[in-house]
Design a protein around this motif. Structure first.
Motif, PDB file in Angstrom:
ATOM      1  N   ARG A 199      84.809  66.513 -37.787  1.00 53.79           N
ATOM      2  CA  ARG A 199      84.082  65.839 -38.308  1.00 53.79           C
ATOM      3  C   ARG A 199      84.296  64.211 -38.131  1.00 53.79           C
ATOM      4  NH1 ARG A 199      82.531  68.974 -43.094  1.00 53.79           N
ATOM      5  NH2 ARG A 199      82.809  70.974 -42.142  1.00 53.79           N
ATOM      6  N   ARG A 200      84.841  64.214 -36.650  1.00 53.23           N
ATOM      7  CA  ARG A 200      85.256  62.854 -36.375  1.00 53.23           C
ATOM      8  C   ARG A 200      84.692  62.472 -35.088  1.00 53.23           C
ATOM      9  NH1 ARG A 200      91.819  62.022 -37.443  1.00 53.23           N
ATOM     10  NH2 ARG A 200      91.918  63.360 -38.949  1.00 53.23           N
ATOM     11  N   ILE A 201      84.344  61.007 -34.936  1.00 59.49           N
ATOM     12  CA  ILE A 201      83.813  60.235 -33.965  1.00 59.49           C
ATOM     13  C   ILE A 201      84.666  59.521 -33.443  1.00 59.49           C
ATOM     14  CG2 ILE A 201      81.484  61.075 -34.080  1.00 59.49           C
ATOM     15  CD1 ILE A 201      80.814  58.346 -35.077  1.00 59.49           C
ATOM     16  N   SER A 202      84.876  59.067 -31.943  1.00 61.94           N
ATOM     17  CA  SER A 202      85.749  58.021 -31.479  1.00 61.94           C
ATOM     18  C   SER A 202      84.901  57.022 -30.839  1.00 61.94           C
ATOM     19  CB  SER A 202      86.678  58.718 -30.370  1.00 61.94           C
ATOM     20  OG  SER A 202      87.574  57.682 -29.775  1.00 61.94           O
TER      21      SER A 202
ATOM     22  N   ARG B 270      80.585  65.848 -30.634  1.00 61.93           N
ATOM     23  CA  ARG B 270      80.034  66.988 -31.150  1.00 61.93           C
ATOM     24  C   ARG B 270      80.572  66.973 -32.751  1.00 61.93           C
ATOM     25  NH1 ARG B 270      77.664  71.817 -29.627  1.00 61.93           N
ATOM     26  NH2 ARG B 270      78.082  71.018 -27.540  1.00 61.93           N
ATOM     27  N   LEU B 271      79.525  67.364 -33.705  1.00 60.97           N
ATOM     28  CA  LEU B 271      80.337  67.186 -35.097  1.00 60.97           C
ATOM     29  C   LEU B 271      79.676  68.598 -35.784  1.00 60.97           C
ATOM     30  CD1 LEU B 271      79.139  63.741 -36.175  1.00 60.97           C
ATOM     31  CD2 LEU B 271      81.289  64.536 -35.915  1.00 60.97           C
TER      32      LEU B 271
ATOM     33  N   MET C 286      88.997  53.520 -32.149  1.00 56.31           N
ATOM     34  CA  MET C 286      89.268  53.976 -33.372  1.00 56.31           C
ATOM     35  C   MET C 286      88.589  55.255 -33.622  1.00 56.31           C
ATOM     36  SD  MET C 286      87.183  51.687 -36.243  1.00 56.31           S
ATOM     37  CE  MET C 286      88.067  52.705 -37.617  1.00 56.31           C
ATOM     38  N   GLU C 287      88.858  55.897 -34.703  1.00 54.54           N
ATOM     39  CA  GLU C 287      88.006  57.317 -35.001  1.00 54.54           C
ATOM     40  C   GLU C 287      87.559  57.135 -36.384  1.00 54.54           C
ATOM     41  OE1 GLU C 287      90.743  60.686 -34.677  1.00 54.54           O
ATOM     42  OE2 GLU C 287      90.134  61.032 -32.817  1.00 54.54           O
ATOM     43  N   LEU C 288      86.382  57.720 -36.599  1.00 59.09           N
ATOM     44  CA  LEU C 288      85.643  57.500 -37.881  1.00 59.09           C
ATOM     45  C   LEU C 288      85.463  58.932 -38.152  1.00 59.09           C
ATOM     46  CD1 LEU C 288      83.185  54.975 -36.970  1.00 59.09           C
ATOM     47  CD2 LEU C 288      84.900  54.558 -38.603  1.00 59.09           C
ATOM     48  N   VAL C 289      85.732  59.238 -39.422  1.00 59.34           N
ATOM     49  CA  VAL C 289      85.319  60.656 -40.323  1.00 59.34           C
ATOM     50  C   VAL C 289      83.907  60.301 -40.832  1.00 59.34           C
ATOM     51  CG1 VAL C 289      86.041  62.042 -41.781  1.00 59.34           C
ATOM     52  CG2 VAL C 289      87.660  60.999 -40.631  1.00 59.34           C
ATOM     53  N   VAL C 290      83.185  61.425 -40.217  1.00 62.45           N
ATOM     54  CA  VAL C 290      81.457  61.472 -40.956  1.00 62.45           C
ATOM     55  C   VAL C 290      81.484  62.503 -41.974  1.00 62.45           C
ATOM     56  CG1 VAL C 290      79.185  61.680 -40.076  1.00 62.45           C
ATOM     57  CG2 VAL C 290      80.727  60.722 -38.388  1.00 62.45           C
ATOM     58  N   ASP C 291      81.064  62.277 -43.128  1.00 62.07           N
ATOM     59  CA  ASP C 291      80.803  63.064 -44.296  1.00 62.07           C
ATOM     60  C   ASP C 291      79.376  63.908 -43.718  1.00 62.07           C
ATOM     61  OD1 ASP C 291      80.106  64.491 -46.432  1.00 62.07           O
ATOM     62  OD2 ASP C 291      80.224  62.701 -47.729  1.00 62.07           O
ATOM     63  N   THR C 292      79.664  64.774 -43.002  1.00 62.23           N
ATOM     64  CA  THR C 292      78.513  65.521 -42.437  1.00 62.23           C
ATOM     65  C   THR C 292      77.662  66.487 -43.601  1.00 62.23           C
ATOM     66  OG1 THR C 292      79.790  67.628 -42.097  1.00 62.23           O
ATOM     67  CG2 THR C 292      79.476  65.787 -40.325  1.00 62.23           C
ATOM     68  N   ALA C 293      78.112  66.411 -44.708  1.00 62.73           N
ATOM     69  CA  ALA C 293      77.448  66.977 -46.019  1.00 62.73           C
ATOM     70  C   ALA C 293      76.538  66.163 -46.240  1.00 62.73           C
ATOM     71  CB  ALA C 293      78.234  67.350 -47.151  1.00 62.73           C
TER      72      ALA C 293
ATOM     73  N   MET D 162      80.604  56.822 -43.628  1.00 65.12           N
ATOM     74  CA  MET D 162      81.700  56.960 -42.362  1.00 65.12           C
ATOM     75  C   MET D 162      83.139  56.316 -42.920  1.00 65.12           C
ATOM     76  SD  MET D 162      79.718  56.481 -39.075  1.00 65.12           S
ATOM     77  CE  MET D 162      78.112  55.485 -39.728  1.00 65.12           C
ATOM     78  N   GLU D 163      84.343  56.658 -42.621  1.00 61.60           N
ATOM     79  CA  GLU D 163      85.349  56.095 -43.164  1.00 61.60           C
ATOM     80  C   GLU D 163      86.487  56.142 -41.865  1.00 61.60           C
ATOM     81  OE1 GLU D 163      87.303  54.061 -44.467  1.00 61.60           O
ATOM     82  OE2 GLU D 163      86.609  54.637 -46.591  1.00 61.60           O
TER      83      GLU D 163
END
Length: 399
Positions: free
Chosen positions: A306-309, A262-263, A376-383, A293-294
């Motif tokens: 804002r993260r996905i694993s 969920r984001l 790993m975890e990725l940060v998604v720029d949900t903007a 993504m980062e």
């Protein structure tokens, strides 16, 4: 110079095959318009109808103020540049560039001036006495460009002129063609299958699918606000990641749920897409561009929502960035748009239909230490998320 206008243009072959349908396109005087789309989408047919090399079945084509439907190619005052150069091997560079002018009985002094000017623009001054076999591929393409330039036509029509060049030379030549066009300000229609060429060269880009115009906009608008899934998936390299998700509203915040994750949706994305309100509690197709993504280990202060694993399945080191391939536990998005994109990419659509996972790509900072097999975890720029209606494939933007 003159603009080019296509009004309800269609092409139907004798066997009933329809190649182009109801195409409306207005190319301004001096504009560089790129036509892009998959192989067989009709973009070259459109160019050939403007050139007079294909009969126009329906509608009208105007160059300047003149309808040219019934004019022969030589009477349309256009110059074409092809992918195979079409140079005369027994003639020098000078004679290849001057040949069309000699046929038109242009005075010798004018021919010398025009060829000299074109050679100066193209950096061919030292090659005028050589024959094509003594030139590199890029130099031959410059000669083909020179032959078009000396005509001083109302418009240039270019049909995948860089497709025979190697990757490095393509990059160099596309910048040169764009530079030359901007210097001459000659109206240009440029056909390519390469969306990177389209994005870097065109003042505007027209995306065509199955003979129908999907969207025509400046490159950045196509990238930021694609009208549908097809344009979204075709524009951008690597292609946009897509997944079906449920849009929900909980505790005053909007979220998307997919693949067991969920984001939270950034307020900026909601403000830019007021039409999303009507989809609360419903499924939408969410698009995530790889560059949005980062690696969470490099993103200080990134919120947990804002993260996905995921697990890294493939790591590609590209120097200025790395590409991470991973899977999401959600079926691949299969609509008519995405099936067309998969076919163009050479992917077996049937295989996608039988998968319960979707393959994603993330473009990360090369400082990332992620390796194959790592969790790993990725940060998604949900903007910067994109949203599409799962039934129509259309982008969700306004009310």
């Amino acid at each position: 110079m003159a603009g080019i206008t296509l009004e309800d243009v269609g092409k139907v072959y004798a066997d009933g095959t329809r190649a182009v349908s109801d195409l409306d396109l207005d190319i301004g005087d001096g504009e560089f318009m790129v036509l892009v789309g998959p192989s067989g989408c009709g973009k070259t047919t459109v160019l050939r109808m403007v050139a007079g090399l294909e009969e126009i079945s329906e509608g009208a084509v105007r160059i300047g103020d003149q309808v040219v439907n019934d004019l022969k190619p030589r009477d349309r005052d256009i110059a074409m540049v092809f992918q195979n150069y079409a140079l005369y091997p027994h003639m020098t560079v000078y004679d290849n560039m001057a040949f069309g002018l000699k046929l038109r009985k242009v005075p010798k002094s004018d021919i010398q001036r025009r060829v000299g000017d074109a050679a100066n623009i193209l950096g061919l001054e030292d090659f005028l006495k050589r024959k094509p076999r003594a030139l590199s591929g890029g130099q031959r393409q410059r000669v083909a460009m020179g032959r078009a330039i000396v005509r001083e036509p109302q418009a240039f029509l270019m049909d995948e002129p860089l497709s025979n060049l190697d990757a490095k030379l393509r990059v160099q030549m596309r910048s040169e063609i764009a530079r030359i066009q901007r210097a001459l300000r000659t109206t240009t229609m440029y056909v390519t299958h390469d969306q990177v060429e389209a994005m870097t060269m065109g003042d505007r880009v027209a995306v065509i699918r199955k003979g129908a115009l999907q969207q025509v906009e400046p490159p950045q608008i196509l990238y930021d606000r694609p009208v549908n899934l097809f344009v979204a998936g075709f524009i951008g390299s690597p292609a946009m990641n897509m997944v079906e998700a449920r849009l929900e509203r909980t505790n005053g915040a909007s979220t998307i749920a997919f693949g067991g994750m969920r984001l939270s949706v950034d307020d900026k994305a909601l403000q830019n897409r007021p039409g999303l309100k009507a989809y609360e509690g419903k499924n939408v197709i969410v698009g995530v561009r790889p560059e949005n993504m980062e690696d969470a280990s490099l993103a200080t202060g990134a919120p947990d929502d804002r993260r996905i694993s995921t697990v890294v399945e493939l790591r590609e080191a590209l120097g200025s960035q790395i590409a991470i391939h991973f899977s999401i536990d959600a079926p691949a998005v299969l609509t008519e748009d995405t099936k067309e994109l998969a076919h163009d990419a050479g992917t077996e659509v049937g295989a996608l239909a039988n998968q319960n996972t979707s393959t994603f790509i993330a473009q990360l900072d090369p400082k990332s230490n992620a390796r194959e097999g790592d969790r790993m975890e990725l940060v998604v720029d949900t903007a910067r998320l994109h949203f599409f209606d799962p039934e129509t494939g259309l982008g969700i933007y306004g009310d």
